[in-house]
Each structure stands twice: as C-alpha cells, then as structure tokens.
Design a protein around this motif. Structure first.
Motif, PDB file in Angstrom:
ATOM      1  N   SER A 240       0.860  -1.183   0.000  1.00 16.05           N
ATOM      2  CA  SER A 240       0.000   0.000   0.000  1.00 16.05           C
ATOM      3  C   SER A 240       0.897   1.234   0.000  1.00 16.05           C
ATOM      4  CB  SER A 240      -0.886  -0.001   1.240  1.00 16.05           C
ATOM      5  OG  SER A 240      -0.071   0.209   2.380  1.00 16.05           O
ATOM      6  N   ASP A 475      -5.809 -15.936 -10.719  1.00 18.30           N
ATOM      7  CA  ASP A 475      -7.209 -15.849 -10.289  1.00 18.30           C
ATOM      8  C   ASP A 475      -7.398 -16.306  -8.853  1.00 18.30           C
ATOM      9  OD1 ASP A 475      -8.169 -14.994 -12.850  1.00 18.30           O
ATOM     10  OD2 ASP A 475      -7.838 -17.052 -13.545  1.00 18.30           O
ATOM     11  N   SER A 476      -6.701 -17.382  -8.478  1.00 14.82           N
ATOM     12  CA  SER A 476      -6.917 -17.937  -7.139  1.00 14.82           C
ATOM     13  C   SER A 476      -6.168 -17.149  -6.078  1.00 14.82           C
ATOM     14  CB  SER A 476      -6.504 -19.410  -7.097  1.00 14.82           C
ATOM     15  OG  SER A 476      -5.100 -19.525  -7.129  1.00 14.82           O
ATOM     16  N   THR A 477      -5.395 -16.143  -6.489  1.00 14.42           N
ATOM     17  CA  THR A 477      -4.561 -15.419  -5.517  1.00 14.42           C
ATOM     18  C   THR A 477      -4.792 -13.920  -5.579  1.00 14.42           C
ATOM     19  OG1 THR A 477      -2.784 -15.345  -7.158  1.00 14.42           O
ATOM     20  CG2 THR A 477      -2.723 -17.136  -5.572  1.00 14.42           C
ATOM     21  N   ARG A 478      -6.012 -13.518  -5.964  1.00 13.44           N
ATOM     22  CA  ARG A 478      -6.259 -12.080  -6.094  1.00 13.44           C
ATOM     23  C   ARG A 478      -6.235 -11.351  -4.764  1.00 13.44           C
ATOM     24  NH1 ARG A 478      -6.653 -11.019 -11.135  1.00 13.44           N
ATOM     25  NH2 ARG A 478      -7.857 -12.415 -12.451  1.00 13.44           N
ATOM     26  N   LYS A 479      -6.765 -12.007  -3.745  1.00 16.55           N
ATOM     27  CA  LYS A 479      -6.811 -11.347  -2.436  1.00 16.55           C
ATOM     28  C   LYS A 479      -5.413 -11.244  -1.854  1.00 16.55           C
ATOM     29  CE  LYS A 479     -10.750 -13.012  -0.256  1.00 16.55           C
ATOM     30  NZ  LYS A 479     -10.786 -14.263   0.193  1.00 16.55           N
ATOM     31  N   LYS A 480      -5.139 -10.120  -1.228  1.00 13.89           N
ATOM     32  CA  LYS A 480      -3.831  -9.906  -0.633  1.00 13.89           C
ATOM     33  C   LYS A 480      -3.528 -11.012   0.385  1.00 13.89           C
ATOM     34  CE  LYS A 480      -0.922  -6.214   0.999  1.00 13.89           C
ATOM     35  NZ  LYS A 480      -0.724  -4.835   1.335  1.00 13.89           N
ATOM     36  N   SER A 482      -3.297 -14.140  -0.133  1.00 12.99           N
ATOM     37  CA  SER A 482      -3.814 -15.475  -0.437  1.00 12.99           C
ATOM     38  C   SER A 482      -2.753 -16.356  -1.097  1.00 12.99           C
ATOM     39  CB  SER A 482      -5.067 -15.383  -1.307  1.00 12.99           C
ATOM     40  OG  SER A 482      -4.778 -14.712  -2.507  1.00 12.99           O
TER      41      SER A 482
END
Ligand code: ADP
Ligand code: ZN
Ligand code: ZN
Length: 697
Positions: A240, A475-480, A482
């Motif tokens: 961030s 796709d399976s790791t979009r969330k920070k 993950s």
C-alpha cells in the motif's frame, strides 16, 4: 552519460536563487524556478505548473535560467521533511532517463512513494503536517525478531563463489550459474552477511512478489543479527502507499541495511551499497512493460559500475545476453554444478502426444506416474501456463468462437462459482455473461474449447478423489496474502496435487514434491518472437527444477507434439550450455541480440492505417537522420508491421523495429529522432512510445 550531470549538481550546498526542477510531465524536460528559501540539489519543491501545483525534484542550481528570467515563477514550498535525494541516486536516475530516452522527471518522481510526490498529501484538507510526520506519529513498526535458522556448511563450489564476490576489488559482474537447487540463495546470504559486516548495505532483487516472503524469512533469520531487527526492508508493487512510504523512509534514513524487492527496488534510495544481487536474472519480469521501460537487471549492472561494487546475477538458465558476456569474459562466471542437497537432477521424460489417446489432456503415462507418486505420499505439480476454465467457448454447429468485442482475441471461459461462469478478455479485462445460445446460429450446445488451469483442477479432483487438489494462478490469488497462504499450505503438506501457472514455477523450494507434469508447452514453440525458445527453455528448466529437490528422485513429464524440437532435446539432458551455444550461433547468424541492439517504436490508433502511416513517416525520418549522421552502415530499419493481436481495447497496434550493431550510434540516432517525432504529421493522432532493448517483439 551520467557523468554529464550538470556541474552544479556536484555542488550540493544550499543556496537561494535559480533552481532546475524535474517534473513528471510526458515529453517534457526540466523546468526552471526561483527559490527565496535555501534549497539543495535533491530537495523536493512544490511549484506551479500551468494551473496545477506539482511536486518536483531539484536537479541543479543553474547560474541563469534557461529562459526569460522575468517569466520564471517562484518555488512555493521547499519540502524539508526528508533528507535530499543523494547525488549518486540522481546520477543513477539521470543515466536511466538518458539510456531509455525518457524525461528525467518521468524517472525520478514515479520512483518516489506516492505520498512524497503528491501535493494533496501536503496541502490537502486533512494533510496538516505532511505524510512523513503523520507516519512518525503512528505506532512504530514492531517487528518480531525472526527465528534463527541453521546455517548449512557451504560446499566447495559455494565457498569459492562467495570468496570471489566478497574479494572483488571494485566493480565486477558475476554470473552465478547453478542448476536448480544448487544453493545459489546460500551464496547470496553469505556474500550479503560479509558485505554487511564491512558496514556496507545490500540490495537483493527477486523476480516475483510471491518469492519475497520466502526470501524475507531467510534474510531476516540470517542477517538480522548483523543488520538489526528492522534491518530488512521489502519493496514491491503490491505494498500500500503507506507501507511503501514506510519502507522507503527506512531505506532513505539508513535504518534498513538490506533491501529485498522486485524490479522497482532498483530505484531504492540506497547509498553506501556494497553488493547487488539479481536472482533469476533471466526472468522477463525484470523488464518494466509500461512507462519507463527499464530492465532492472541491466540497471543493476550500471549502478554497480557507477558505485564501484560487485553485482551477482544468478540463474540456472542465464539470459543469452549474460551468457554471451560471460563467454567474452566481460562477466565472470561462477559455477555451482550440482544440487546442494540431493545430488541428482530430476529425470525428464518427453511424452509424444501425437500417438496417444489423451484423457482430458492427460496422457496415460502422466496419470500413471501421478498415481505412483501420490501412493508414495509425494506431491505432484501440474504446470499449465493458461489460466481460466477454457481458452474459448465454441459452437459445434456453426463454428462460432467467443471473441472480445474490443480486441482481436478469443474470450476465456472462467468459472466464478460451480454454477456461474463468465467470458473474460485477458487483454482488455472485458467480462461478459456466457450466452445461453450461439449468437450466430442459436444452437444451445456451446462447449468449452481447450483447457485452462480451472478445468484441469476440476478433472484431477474427479480422477483422484482422495487427493487434495489446489490451484495457484493469478485468479486464485487475487486477495492480498492469499498466494502466501496457498504456498504455505503446500509447504505444510496439506496439498497433494498442485495445479499452477508460471507463478508456481519460480524459486519455491518444495521439499516433498516428486513429480512435475507439463501440459501444453507447445503453445510457445511457434511464436514469432525470436526469444520464445529461450524463454520456453528457461521456464521448463525452472518448473522441472521443482521436482525432487530434497529427495533426489524427482521426475518430470513433458507432454508435447514436437519432442524432436531442440528445446525439448536440451531439456532432456538438462543441457543449458548446449542450448545456449546452439541459440547463440543462430542469433549470430541472424545478427540478433546479443549480437545487435534494438529499439522498438510502437504506435496505436483507432484505425490501423493511421498507426502504420505514422510509423512509415517515422521510418523515413530515421532514414534521413541516418544518412545525415552517416550511420546507415550500422543501422537496420525494418518495415512497420501490425502486432499479432492487432486490436486491443479498440486500439490498433503496430510497431517499427530498429537494429544496430553499434549501440552508441543507435542511441544518438534515437536522441535526434525523438526530438523530431512529435512534429510528425500523424503524431497527435496516435499514441506512440519508444522502447530501448525491447524484450518482446
Ligand atoms: P537454488 O536457489 O540454487 O535453486 P536453493 O538456494 O534454494 O537453490 O537451495 C536448495 C536447497 O538446498 C535448499 O533447501 C537449501 O537450504 C539447501 N542448501 C543450500 N546449500 C546447502 C549446503 N551447502 N548444504 C546443505 N543444503 C544446502
Ligand atoms: Zn453456432
Ligand atoms: Zn478485449
């Protein structure tokens, strides 16, 4: 080139008077202002530019402004919340700007964390004290001391490599060439520890954000005793603004003694560097693909040269550029010929898919091998560089194929939930609902065409009902966080079958992974890009290198319709040097890099002819300039061509390639050319951009 930094730069004493300021303005240069407050080269200032207020960086204190002094405006604020940027850092930015033919402000300002270069963070409603003070008021970062880890006894090859690096007198580029699992990381850690012990700092670049946690852990465990609890700073694009500012300030203030990061970390404000390491130096992600299109690897070598320090480029499959430099003894090669733990490399098998009955894209050989490994409680990795469920949706009655309305590509079928799917364009991001019936003929039987990671994951779960299957891709790791969680579950042994894209191929040291299956590698075989075979080979070697790292009886199965291709034959024997020799001969015969230097002018417009016309005019201009400066003998100008995927997001794209055996001649031609290009008749009707040393053509 950076030696040409204005002489005033050298004199860093604060003064009032004229200041030359770099602003982040496209196609512009430096701007002059007057300061009534003392100001130093490297200070940031708030100035008016047109009707806007902007933050700029003072790059010199000229005796006279470059234009009418009565028109020169005053600096509004001199920002003193951080120390001025150092001269060596400015010299580095100047080199990058000149080499990549971009305005200096477009290099300097994007290299700073957002809060340090945005006026609202100083003069906005709630800004008050400015971002640096605001951050200082917040609770200080409390790092827990990392667990101390066991330091393995270096083998003799590793020892020699470390000794060569730390004993280097001044600038030297080392190519650390070691097969996957040969313990390159251990060499970096030892060389870094010795550098720190001498009071110098270390910059370590890795190609992937996902590799930073693994590296951070070992760096902190091993080097904190020397560098202090907050001694390691991490820099990558997923931080961030606040995190990035905090890391940047820790580096700038000298608190952080080791910087670990992805390509952007090459611009870390680091002085007293003693060592730069570029891990997996061949990796294309070191190249920035928009804005300033720099190669962090190449800049690392320049920075090391400028600072008079060693730089280590590590790889199991070095770029052909670096390999050629080592062959010419411009770089010094350091070899780690064997794996550090389990001495044997995985065995490689090519499965010729032309003569086989395949089950959902899997050969009987691969399924059989998977069964055996799973029964033995080993993990299996299935590598497929294609995310989504299927590359397209297809109508069997009329031949309709799902296509993007904005691009000349197929749209990819994605499963969002078991019941819901969408068509996504991987080029412009367009998401469409799946049509209930064929838009052309009305047939309701639309079928997925081909397979992506989701579909493979689905099939493997059916085929091996007892196995825990996990997919790791964008796709399976979009969330920070993950991706980190998924990788941790693989390391913890909570996963039996891992399906993934190139995200899983790089760097990871999976202890219990016995088998790697490669699906659909052929997709890259017949690309028009001359670097495609090199890239495919590196990717295959890397993913193959995940197998049997700790056990020593790893196995790799590559399914291909073209087993006789040189890339696969070299893979079979783990023969990088043979592959490199063969490829370099081909490159030399065709006078391609590293036997020549390239630049690429690309243009996009709503209409393809407009883009092509612009490039034709640009080519004409380059011809004239080349005649004028008598560089025709060393310059090749190709014809402008449309890109393979010609339309993306409704813009048509074309490119013009320039090539030369003489880099300075090419560089100087580019400089003259760039001054005149904006005046070309079509220049305003196209978006154009020049790239030096393009990686993708
Ligand atoms: P590379 O980066 O070359 O692929 P790594 O540095 O990840 O290889 O090392 C592979 C494995 O070998 C790691 O588990 C590492 O801890 C181990 N290793 C490295 N050097 C040694 C050594 N000298 N003795 C024992 N194990 C080692
Ligand atoms: Zn149809
Ligand atoms: Zn699209």
């Amino acid at each position: 080139m950076a030696e040409n930094l204005p002489a005033e730069c050298i004199e860093a004493s604060a003064a009032t008077g004229w200041v030359r300021v770099a602003l982040d303005i496209p196609l512009a240069d430096l701007f002059d202002y007057r300061s009534t407050e003392p100001v130093t080269v490297g200070d940031r200032v708030i100035v008016a530019f047109g009707r806007r207020k902007m933050i700029g960086v003072v790059v010199s204190l000229p005796e006279m402004p470059g234009y009418d002094p009565s028109k020169v405006k005053d600096v509004q604020v001199v920002l003193k919340d951080i120390a001025p940027l150092s001269l060596s850092w400015l010299r580095f930015a100047t080199f990058a700007a000149e080499y990549y033919q971009r305005p200096l402000g477009e290099v300097i300002l994007p290299a700073l964390p957002m809060p340090l270069r945005s006026v609202p963070s100083y003069q906005g409603k709630r800004s008050g004290a400015g971002p640096v003070e605001r951050l200082a008021k917040r609770r200080a970062l409390k790092q827990e001391a990392a667990a101390i880890s066991v330091v393995p006894q270096l083998n003799s090859h590793q020892e020699q490599a470390v000794a060569a690096v730390v004993d280097a007198q001044g600038f030297k580029t080392f190519l650390l060439y070691g097969v996957t699992g040969s313990g390159k990381t251990e060499v970096y850690l030892h060389a870094a520890a010795q550098t720190l012990a001498r009071g110098k700092r270390v910059l370590l670049l890795v190609p992937e954000i996902n590799l930073t946690p693994q590296f951070e852990q070992s760096l902190r465990a091993r080097l904190e005793p020397i560098a202090g609890v907050n001694g390691v700073a991490v820099m990558h694009s997923a931080l961030s603004d606040g995190e990035r500012l905090r890391a940047w300030l820790r580096v700038q203030s000298g608190e952080a003694r080791i910087v670990l990061g992805t390509r952007l970390a090459i611009f870390a404000p680091l002085d007293d560097l003693g060592l730069i390491v570029v891990d997996e130096e061949h990796d294309p992600s070191y190249k920035q693909q928009d804005g300033l299109r720099y190669s962090a690897r190449d800049l690392a070598v320049w920075r090391a040269h400028d600072l008079g320090i060693p730089v280590v480029l590590g790889s199991a499959t070095p770029s052909l550029e670096s390999w050629a430099n080592a062959e010419k003894s411009i770089y010094q090669r350091l070899d780690l010929p064997a794996r550090a733990r389990a001495v044997t490399l995985p065995s490689v098998r090519l499965v010729d898919t032309r003569r086989l009955q395949m089950d959902h894209g899997l050969s009987p050989h691969l399924v059989e091998a998977m069964r055996a490994r799973l029964a033995n409680n080993e993990q299996v990795l299935i590598f497929l560089n294609r995310r989504g469920y299927a590359p397209a949706l297809h109508c069997h009655s009329c031949g309709w194929v799902s296509q993007c309305t904005r691009c000349t590509t197929f749209t990819v079928l994605h499963r969002l939930t078991p019941k819901r799917a969408q068509l996504h364009c991987h080029h412009c991001g367009l998401a469409q609902n799946v049509p209930k019936a064929c838009p052309d003929c009305g047939d309701q039987d639309l079928q997925p065409m081909g397979r992506g990671t989701q579909r493979v994951e689905e099939h493997l779960a059916e085929l091996f009902p007892g196995a825990r299957v996990v997919r790791i891709d964008a796709d399976s790791t979009r969330k920070k966080g993950s991706a980190q969680a998924l990788f941790a579950s693989v390391h913890a042994g909570e996963v039996d079958i891992l399906v993934g894209t190139q995200m899983v191929a790089k760097g990871h040291d999976f202890a219990n992974l016995g088998l790697v299956g490669v699906l659909n590698a052929d997709a890259m075989l017949f690309s028009q890009d001359f670097r495609a075979p090199e890239r495919l080979f590196a990717q295959l070697m890397q993913v193959a290198g995940r197998a049997g790292r700790h056990t020593g009886h790893g196995e790799v199965i590559v399914q291909t319709g073209y087993p006789e291709q040189a890339v696969y034959q070299a893979l079979l024997k783990h023969d990088y040097s043979g592959f490199a020799r063969h490829s370099l001969q081909e490159r030399q015969a065709a006078a391609l890099p590293p036997f020549s230097y390239q630049a690429l002018l690309s243009a996009e417009a709503r209409e393809l002819p407009v883009a092509l016309d612009f490039l034709r005019d640009a080519r004409e201009l380059a011809c004239e300039l080349s005649a004028h400066y008598q560089t025709e003998a060393v310059l090749t100008l190709y014809d402008p061509v449309p890109l393979r995927i010609v339309r993306v997001d409704n813009m048509c794209r074309a490119q013009l390639l320039l090539e030369s055996t003489n880099r300075p001649a090419l560089q100087s031609l580019l400089r003259h050319w760039l001054k005149l290009l904006p005046e070309q008749p079509d220049a305003r009707r196209v978006r154009w951009q020049l790239e030096v040393d393009p990686l993708e053509i």
